[in-house]
Design a protein around this motif. Structure first.
Motif, PDB file in Angstrom:
ATOM      1  N   LEU A   1       0.818  -1.206   0.000  1.00  0.00           N
ATOM      2  CA  LEU A   1       0.000   0.000   0.000  1.00  0.00           C
ATOM      3  C   LEU A   1       0.857   1.264   0.000  1.00  0.00           C
ATOM      4  O   LEU A   1       0.437   2.296  -0.524  1.00  0.00           O
ATOM      5  N   ASN A   2       2.079   1.212   0.580  1.00  0.00           N
ATOM      6  CA  ASN A   2       2.936   2.392   0.687  1.00  0.00           C
ATOM      7  C   ASN A   2       4.124   2.368  -0.267  1.00  0.00           C
ATOM      8  O   ASN A   2       5.019   3.201  -0.158  1.00  0.00           O
ATOM      9  N   GLN A   3       4.143   1.436  -1.181  1.00  0.00           N
ATOM     10  CA  GLN A   3       5.207   1.423  -2.173  1.00  0.00           C
ATOM     11  C   GLN A   3       4.879   2.395  -3.305  1.00  0.00           C
ATOM     12  O   GLN A   3       3.704   2.607  -3.631  1.00  0.00           O
ATOM     13  N   PRO A   4       5.884   2.996  -3.890  1.00  0.00           N
ATOM     14  CA  PRO A   4       5.621   3.931  -4.997  1.00  0.00           C
ATOM     15  C   PRO A   4       4.985   3.216  -6.174  1.00  0.00           C
ATOM     16  O   PRO A   4       5.263   2.040  -6.437  1.00  0.00           O
ATOM     17  N   PRO A   5       4.077   3.876  -6.876  1.00  0.00           N
ATOM     18  CA  PRO A   5       3.385   3.223  -7.988  1.00  0.00           C
ATOM     19  C   PRO A   5       4.333   2.911  -9.135  1.00  0.00           C
ATOM     20  O   PRO A   5       5.325   3.608  -9.357  1.00  0.00           O
ATOM     21  N   LYS A   6       4.021   1.877  -9.890  1.00  0.00           N
ATOM     22  CA  LYS A   6       4.799   1.485 -11.062  1.00  0.00           C
ATOM     23  C   LYS A   6       4.242   2.212 -12.280  1.00  0.00           C
ATOM     24  O   LYS A   6       3.049   2.120 -12.577  1.00  0.00           O
ATOM     25  N   ARG A   7       5.130   2.960 -12.939  1.00  0.00           N
ATOM     26  CA  ARG A   7       4.682   3.748 -14.086  1.00  0.00           C
ATOM     27  C   ARG A   7       4.578   2.906 -15.341  1.00  0.00           C
ATOM     28  O   ARG A   7       3.749   3.165 -16.205  1.00  0.00           O
ATOM     29  N   ALA A   8       5.408   1.896 -15.454  1.00  0.00           N
ATOM     30  CA  ALA A   8       5.408   1.116 -16.693  1.00  0.00           C
ATOM     31  C   ALA A   8       4.163   0.237 -16.721  1.00  0.00           C
ATOM     32  O   ALA A   8       3.802  -0.402 -15.728  1.00  0.00           O
ATOM     33  N   GLN A   9       3.526   0.203 -17.891  1.00  0.00           N
ATOM     34  CA  GLN A   9       2.317  -0.595 -18.038  1.00  0.00           C
ATOM     35  C   GLN A   9       2.655  -2.073 -18.087  1.00  0.00           C
ATOM     36  O   GLN A   9       3.596  -2.490 -18.767  1.00  0.00           O
ATOM     37  N   GLY A  10       1.910  -2.858 -17.385  1.00  0.00           N
ATOM     38  CA  GLY A  10       2.105  -4.301 -17.374  1.00  0.00           C
ATOM     39  C   GLY A  10       3.162  -4.760 -16.404  1.00  0.00           C
ATOM     40  O   GLY A  10       3.517  -5.941 -16.409  1.00  0.00           O
ATOM     41  N   THR A  11       3.731  -3.853 -15.587  1.00  0.00           N
ATOM     42  CA  THR A  11       4.750  -4.250 -14.622  1.00  0.00           C
ATOM     43  C   THR A  11       4.098  -4.976 -13.456  1.00  0.00           C
ATOM     44  O   THR A  11       3.095  -4.519 -12.904  1.00  0.00           O
ATOM     45  N   LEU A  12       4.696  -6.080 -13.084  1.00  0.00           N
ATOM     46  CA  LEU A  12       4.161  -6.839 -11.962  1.00  0.00           C
ATOM     47  C   LEU A  12       4.628  -6.264 -10.652  1.00  0.00           C
ATOM     48  O   LEU A  12       5.751  -5.747 -10.531  1.00  0.00           O
ATOM     49  N   LEU A  13       3.784  -6.331  -9.660  1.00  0.00           N
ATOM     50  CA  LEU A  13       4.165  -5.892  -8.329  1.00  0.00           C
ATOM     51  C   LEU A  13       5.103  -6.906  -7.717  1.00  0.00           C
ATOM     52  O   LEU A  13       5.076  -8.100  -8.035  1.00  0.00           O
ATOM     53  N   SER A  14       5.959  -6.433  -6.840  1.00  0.00           N
ATOM     54  CA  SER A  14       6.881  -7.335  -6.165  1.00  0.00           C
ATOM     55  C   SER A  14       6.124  -8.239  -5.200  1.00  0.00           C
ATOM     56  O   SER A  14       5.064  -7.876  -4.671  1.00  0.00           O
ATOM     57  N   VAL A  15       6.687  -9.420  -4.978  1.00  0.00           N
ATOM     58  CA  VAL A  15       6.054 -10.357  -4.049  1.00  0.00           C
ATOM     59  C   VAL A  15       6.166  -9.800  -2.642  1.00  0.00           C
ATOM     60  O   VAL A  15       7.263  -9.458  -2.179  1.00  0.00           O
ATOM     61  N   PRO A  16       5.068  -9.671  -1.915  1.00  0.00           N
ATOM     62  CA  PRO A  16       5.141  -9.080  -0.570  1.00  0.00           C
ATOM     63  C   PRO A  16       5.863  -9.995   0.400  1.00  0.00           C
ATOM     64  O   PRO A  16       5.881 -11.217   0.255  1.00  0.00           O
ATOM     65  N   ASN A  17       6.490  -9.384   1.378  1.00  0.00           N
ATOM     66  CA  ASN A  17       7.156 -10.150   2.425  1.00  0.00           C
ATOM     67  C   ASN A  17       6.115 -10.876   3.263  1.00  0.00           C
ATOM     68  O   ASN A  17       5.029 -10.356   3.548  1.00  0.00           O
ATOM     69  N   HIS A  18       6.450 -12.102   3.673  1.00  0.00           N
ATOM     70  CA  HIS A  18       5.464 -12.897   4.388  1.00  0.00           C
ATOM     71  C   HIS A  18       5.078 -12.272   5.733  1.00  0.00           C
ATOM     72  O   HIS A  18       3.977 -12.499   6.242  1.00  0.00           O
ATOM     73  N   SER A  19       5.968 -11.441   6.303  1.00  0.00           N
ATOM     74  CA  SER A  19       5.664 -10.823   7.592  1.00  0.00           C
ATOM     75  C   SER A  19       4.632  -9.716   7.483  1.00  0.00           C
ATOM     76  O   SER A  19       4.088  -9.263   8.498  1.00  0.00           O
ATOM     77  N   THR A  20       4.363  -9.213   6.266  1.00  0.00           N
ATOM     78  CA  THR A  20       3.382  -8.143   6.087  1.00  0.00           C
ATOM     79  C   THR A  20       1.982  -8.673   5.806  1.00  0.00           C
ATOM     80  O   THR A  20       1.048  -7.880   5.680  1.00  0.00           O
ATOM     81  N   LEU A  21       1.824  -9.971   5.680  1.00  0.00           N
ATOM     82  CA  LEU A  21       0.510 -10.530   5.358  1.00  0.00           C
ATOM     83  C   LEU A  21      -0.425 -10.435   6.558  1.00  0.00           C
ATOM     84  O   LEU A  21      -0.007 -10.524   7.715  1.00  0.00           O
ATOM     85  N   ASN A  22      -1.705 -10.254   6.237  1.00  0.00           N
ATOM     86  CA  ASN A  22      -2.777 -10.238   7.252  1.00  0.00           C
ATOM     87  C   ASN A  22      -2.575  -9.128   8.281  1.00  0.00           C
ATOM     88  O   ASN A  22      -2.934  -9.279   9.449  1.00  0.00           O
ATOM     89  N   HIS A  23      -1.982  -8.027   7.849  1.00  0.00           N
ATOM     90  CA  HIS A  23      -1.860  -6.835   8.685  1.00  0.00           C
ATOM     91  C   HIS A  23      -2.557  -5.682   7.979  1.00  0.00           C
ATOM     92  O   HIS A  23      -2.549  -5.597   6.744  1.00  0.00           O
TER      93      HIS A  23
END
Length: 238
Positions: A180-202
């Motif tokens: 939610l706080n990562q800078p947006p990806k400007r390139a179209q079709g760019t995949l988001l990075s895999v989130p760290n497992h410690s950030t899940l369900n928070h």
């Protein structure tokens, strides 16, 4: 005279014939040993019947507690020449009569009443058995053994008051890597990075929104897929 409970229902005394060794359980049809009892019979109360007068052969008791259908034989007491038996009867008001040497008899030394057609029967009221009161439990605190872990084995030191004025510990840095706080990806079709497992369900609050808006997001994982749900709302103005 026959009890009124049988008149017009059975037609004759032959319905009362049977073995005198049948179970002494009223309120239903006698069954084999071990047969499951009805819920009504579970609250039955033992009632003693006695015939104090003379008899040449045998004495039976019949009553409304068995719908006037079952003859229950009374046993002779050699000491008193009386006849007696104990029958399990459900609570309520019941009428009964004795069959002495094949003749219907009403005991004159027991309570009597008239039925709806004027026949004289003996009667009794069976009350529910009172539940036994639980015995008081005496608690002797002096005689009790010490618990396996006495209070003296615990460290009960009080917290230092200075601990309450210290700054809270810093948040682990990896919890700030929410999508939610990562800078947006400007390139179209760019995949988001895999989130760290410690950030899940928070739940995370977005920090980069125009004034007047607020957003809360949460990332969950299902097998190999990640789903981030964001809730937007207008923020209250100061």
């Amino acid at each position: 005279a026959e009890p009124a409970g049988r008149m017009g229902a059975t037609g004759s005394k032959d319905k009362l014939g049977g073995s005198p060794s049948m179970p002494q359980m009223a309120g239903g049809i006698p069954g084999a040993a071990g047969e499951m009892q009805s819920p009504e019979l579970k609250c039955a109360v033992p009632v003693a019947f006695r015939w104090h007068h003379a008899a040449q052969r045998e004495v039976y008791v019949v009553g409304s507690f068995s719908n006037w259908q079952t003859k229950i034989r009374l046993r002779r007491e050699p000491e008193t020449d009386a006849y007696s038996t104990v029958v399990q009867i459900v609570p309520g008001i019941h009428q009964y009569k004795f069959i002495v040497d094949g003749e219907w008899r009403c005991a004159q030394d027991q309570p009597r009443c008239l039925d709806s057609v004027g026949n004289e029967n003996n009667c009794l009221e069976v009350e529910e058995a009172e539940a036994p009161e639980p015995e008081p439990v005496e608690e002797d605190m002096m005689g009790k053994d010490d618990p396996p872990s006495p209070r003296s084995s615990y460290n009960c030191q009080s917290v230092d008051p200075d601990e309450y004025i210290k700054d809270p510990p810093a948040m682990p840095p990896h919890l700030g890597l929410a999508l939610l706080n990562q800078p947006p990806k400007r390139a179209q079709g760019t995949l988001l990075s895999v989130p760290n497992h410690s950030t899940l369900n928070h739940s995370y609050i977005c920090r980069s929104l125009p004034e007047g808006l607020s957003a809360v997001g949460m990332t969950c994982r299902f097998r190999g897929k990640y789903v981030t749900t964001v809730f937007y709302s207008t923020a209250p103005t100061q």
